[in-house]
Design a protein around this motif. Structure first.
Motif, mmCIF file in Angstrom:
data_model
loop_
_atom_site.group_PDB
_atom_site.id
_atom_site.type_symbol
_atom_site.label_atom_id
_atom_site.label_comp_id
_atom_site.label_asym_id
_atom_site.label_seq_id
_atom_site.Cartn_x
_atom_site.Cartn_y
_atom_site.Cartn_z
ATOM 1 N N LEU A 211 45.744 33.722 23.628
ATOM 2 C CA LEU A 211 45.953 33.815 24.970
ATOM 3 C C LEU A 211 46.605 34.294 25.886
ATOM 4 N N ILE A 212 47.917 34.542 25.694
ATOM 5 C CA ILE A 212 48.704 35.507 26.613
ATOM 6 C C ILE A 212 48.727 36.666 26.477
ATOM 7 N N SER A 213 47.992 37.270 25.066
ATOM 8 C CA SER A 213 48.432 38.482 24.843
ATOM 9 C C SER A 213 47.047 38.856 25.536
ATOM 10 N N ARG A 214 45.628 38.384 25.279
ATOM 11 C CA ARG A 214 45.208 38.932 25.622
ATOM 12 C C ARG A 214 44.759 38.975 26.688
ATOM 13 N N ALA A 215 45.053 38.175 27.682
ATOM 14 C CA ALA A 215 45.306 37.898 29.467
ATOM 15 C C ALA A 215 46.213 39.066 30.377
ATOM 16 N N VAL A 216 47.480 39.473 29.150
ATOM 17 C CA VAL A 216 48.127 40.490 29.948
ATOM 18 C C VAL A 216 48.230 41.854 29.332
ATOM 19 N N THR A 217 46.997 41.342 28.104
ATOM 20 C CA THR A 217 46.686 43.348 27.743
ATOM 21 C C THR A 217 45.255 43.816 28.113
ATOM 22 N N ARG A 218 44.721 42.495 28.771
ATOM 23 C CA ARG A 218 43.236 43.317 28.986
ATOM 24 C C ARG A 218 42.395 42.155 31.155
ATOM 25 N N GLY A 219 43.071 41.506 31.146
ATOM 26 C CA GLY A 219 42.966 41.008 31.666
ATOM 27 C C GLY A 219 41.619 39.688 31.521
ATOM 28 N N LEU A 220 40.924 39.389 32.578
ATOM 29 C CA LEU A 220 40.239 38.433 32.734
ATOM 30 C C LEU A 220 38.995 39.197 32.912
ATOM 31 N N ASP A 221 38.154 40.257 33.409
ATOM 32 C CA ASP A 221 37.157 40.271 33.708
ATOM 33 C C ASP A 221 37.044 41.184 32.117
ATOM 34 N N PRO A 222 35.810 40.840 31.360
ATOM 35 C CA PRO A 222 35.122 40.971 29.705
ATOM 36 C C PRO A 222 34.564 42.231 29.647
ATOM 37 N N ASN A 223 34.984 42.885 31.249
ATOM 38 C CA ASN A 223 33.489 44.291 31.204
ATOM 39 C C ASN A 223 34.928 45.569 32.456
ATOM 40 N N VAL A 224 35.786 44.979 32.206
ATOM 41 C CA VAL A 224 36.707 45.964 32.927
ATOM 42 C C VAL A 224 36.717 47.808 32.512
ATOM 43 N N PRO A 225 36.690 48.859 32.850
ATOM 44 C CA PRO A 225 36.603 49.882 32.364
ATOM 45 C C PRO A 225 38.018 50.011 31.714
ATOM 46 N N LEU A 226 38.469 50.531 30.570
ATOM 47 C CA LEU A 226 39.927 50.870 30.175
ATOM 48 C C LEU A 226 39.840 52.087 29.739
ATOM 49 N N LYS A 227 40.961 52.236 29.599
ATOM 50 C CA LYS A 227 41.684 53.697 29.604
ATOM 51 C C LYS A 227 42.820 53.667 28.816
ATOM 52 N N ASP A 228 43.654 55.229 28.079
ATOM 53 C CA ASP A 228 44.390 55.048 26.643
ATOM 54 C C ASP A 228 45.430 54.885 27.699
ATOM 55 N N SER A 229 46.182 53.639 27.210
ATOM 56 C CA SER A 229 47.608 53.610 27.416
ATOM 57 C C SER A 229 48.289 55.395 27.437
ATOM 58 N N GLY A 230 48.125 55.548 26.811
ATOM 59 C CA GLY A 230 49.182 56.918 26.918
ATOM 60 C C GLY A 230 49.820 57.026 25.334
ATOM 61 N N ILE A 231 50.186 55.142 24.814
ATOM 62 C CA ILE A 231 50.961 55.216 23.800
ATOM 63 C C ILE A 231 50.638 55.225 23.361
ATOM 64 N N ASP A 232 50.273 55.618 21.417
ATOM 65 C CA ASP A 232 49.544 55.185 20.432
ATOM 66 C C ASP A 232 49.541 53.377 19.712
ATOM 67 N N TRP A 233 50.683 53.162 19.970
ATOM 68 C CA TRP A 233 50.567 52.093 19.835
ATOM 69 C C TRP A 233 50.590 50.586 20.168
ATOM 70 N N LEU A 234 50.607 51.539 21.853
ATOM 71 C CA LEU A 234 50.097 50.334 23.227
ATOM 72 C C LEU A 234 49.115 50.212 23.178
ATOM 73 N N GLY A 235 47.313 51.031 22.795
ATOM 74 C CA GLY A 235 46.259 51.414 22.900
ATOM 75 C C GLY A 235 45.986 51.126 23.720
ATOM 76 N N HIS A 236 44.346 50.669 24.947
ATOM 77 C CA HIS A 236 43.501 50.826 25.654
ATOM 78 C C HIS A 236 44.373 49.322 26.694
ATOM 79 N N ILE A 237 43.877 49.955 28.067
ATOM 80 C CA ILE A 237 43.871 49.384 28.758
ATOM 81 C C ILE A 237 43.394 49.531 30.186
ATOM 82 N N PRO A 238 43.220 47.946 31.165
ATOM 83 C CA PRO A 238 42.223 48.142 31.991
ATOM 84 C C PRO A 238 42.322 49.582 32.577
ATOM 85 N N ALA A 239 41.583 50.662 33.112
ATOM 86 C CA ALA A 239 41.740 51.748 33.961
ATOM 87 C C ALA A 239 42.403 51.653 34.719
#
Length: 456
Positions: A211-239
């Motif tokens: 639950l914590i991991s999802r919230a601090v990496t994607r936020g609470l909006d399931p439809n939020v636009p994402l962007k590449d974090s620029g760090i391979d192992w970090l993946g995508h984050i809200p834009a």
């Protein structure tokens, strides 16, 4: 305890001995007529071997390594500081924790090792079976008696001379063996139940982390636009989020000074150690605390904990976190903890805590230690940790959501822990009844069939 064990209905009903006599000792009361009483010092010696430092080839046990009341070892618990002088124990010795004896930290050693001198080492002679003596010493009556003899208000400690003069109940040797077998059998049933409940807690904790991991990496909006974090192992984050290293989000980072064991005291300021931090919760665990009378000087000011500080363990159990949400009075960190002071206009302390507690945060700690070439983190490692950063208002919203949702999970965990505590109380009562002769364990017919129904 007797009435609690002699339940009606489907629960176990225990048989008393056919005849009793007055023991002549207040805390023992009446005992089976054929049992004897003898002072502990006549059935066990106290080895006096001490070493100026711990040998590399011998395991070291601190009080933190022995689970209260059960005598189980928890060797994964980190050691903050090994005593400068250690005691030596052998296989079969009984280690009794003299500090805060109400915690009932008693261990029957199955290997040779060294330990803190806060343990009293007892070596049984041929007048008593080792494991029977262990059960006598871990019993509730013995623990309560020792606890009544302590001195020191905040750090109560028992004197070993008083301990070894306590009377111990001694049945015939064959009966000692029967009592051991009975207790072992019944405790296995109880411990199996406890293990199942502890597994339920583990699953809930995994749910909490997800639950914590999802919230601090994607936020609470399931439809939020994402962007590449620029760090391979970090993946995508809200834009609209940033990724910054921790050093840009804090005004201060330090760790505690070495050698503060000489300032330990029975009262004074809190001295926070790794055991006070957790990988499960952001709250401080103050069940077991150390106090210090700190020296004067800049070192003291530097390591003093303040409200909204975020603490991170940097050795041993690395990645444990605590957020100081309220004033806890005068408190300091030891050398195994990094103290960070967030810039509140950029990052909220609990957001930082949740970010470090999340799977992404813990993954970074594992990367830093990958391959086992390091036994701890430096402050530069801490400053270089990556933190996902939404705008401050969104941080507050997500923190509020996580506080509410994790509280629901924590409430379930608390209920299970209360159930475990009841089983442990029953465990304690069972041992006490058996070793004080309140129940007669001679004969297979006395074994109950349904421990689970009796105490669930």
């Amino acid at each position: 305890m007797m009435t609690e064990l002699q339940t009606s209905g489907n629960g176990p009903r225990w048989r008393p001995y056919p005849a009793y006599k007055d023991s002549g000792v207040d805390w023992l009361g009446k005992i089976p007529v054929h049992w004897k009483i003898i002072r502990l010092k006549y059935i066990a010696e106290v080895p006096k071997i001490k070493l100026m430092e711990k040998p590399d080839d011998l395991t070291y046990l601190g009080l933190e390594h022995v689970e209260s009341k059960t005598g189980r070892l928890t060797l994964e618990t980190p050691v903050d500081e090994i005593d400068s002088i250690v005691a030596v124990f052998e296989r079969g010795d009984i280690l009794f924790g003299k500090l805060r004896p109400y915690l009932a930290k008693v261990y029957l050693a199955n290997f040779e090792g060294t330990c803190t001198t806060e343990f009293l080492i007892l070596r049984a002679n041929n007048r008593v079976v080792q494991k029977y003596l262990f059960y006598q010493i871990v019993s509730e009556g013995f623990i309560n008696l020792v606890n009544s003899m302590t001195y020191g208000a905040k750090m109560p400690r028992a004197n070993y001379q008083q301990i070894i003069n306590i009377y111990i109940l001694i049945p015939p040797e064959e009966e000692q063996s029967l009592i051991i077998s009975f207790i072992d059998l019944e405790l296995k049933k109880i411990d199996d139940l406890v293990a199942k409940k502890e597994r339920q807690i583990e699953l809930l904790q995994e749910k909490r982390t997800a639950l914590i991991s999802r919230a601090v990496t994607r936020g609470l909006d399931p439809n939020v636009p994402l962007k590449d974090s620029g760090i391979d192992w970090l993946g995508h984050i809200p834009a609209h989020w940033e990724v910054l290293r921790l050093k840009f989000l804090i005004s201060f980072v330090t760790s505690g000074s070495r050698g503060w064991a000489q300032y330990y005291s029975d009262e004074g300021a809190l001295f926070l150690r790794i055991g006070n931090l957790s990988r499960i919760s952001l709250d401080l665990n103050l069940d077991e605390v150390q106090f210090v009378e700190p020296p004067a000087g800049a070192e003291v000011d530097r390591t003093r904990v303040g409200k909204d500080d975020v603490l991170i363990s940097i050795t041993a159990y690395i990645g444990s976190i605590a957020v100081i949400e309220k004033d806890i009075g005068e408190a300091y960190v030891n050398q195994h903890i990094a103290l960070t002071r967030p810039l509140s206009l950029k990052v909220k302390p609990k957001w930082l805590g949740y970010a470090l507690l999340s799977e992404i945060g813990q993954h970074q700690f594992r990367i830093l230690l990958y391959g086992g070439t390091k036994d701890g983190l430096g402050l530069d490692d801490v400053k270089d940790l990556f933190i996902f950063l939404p705008p401050p208002k969104e941080q507050e919203t997500i923190v509020s959501f996580l506080d509410q949702e994790t509280a629901k999970i924590d409430a379930l965990i608390t209920k299970i822990r209360e159930s475990i505590e009841r089983l442990k109380e029953y465990r304690t009562a069972l041992i006490s009844a058996a070793v004080t002769g309140k129940i007669d364990v001679r004969g297979a017919d006395i074994y109950p069939k349904d421990t689970e129904n009796a105490k669930e």
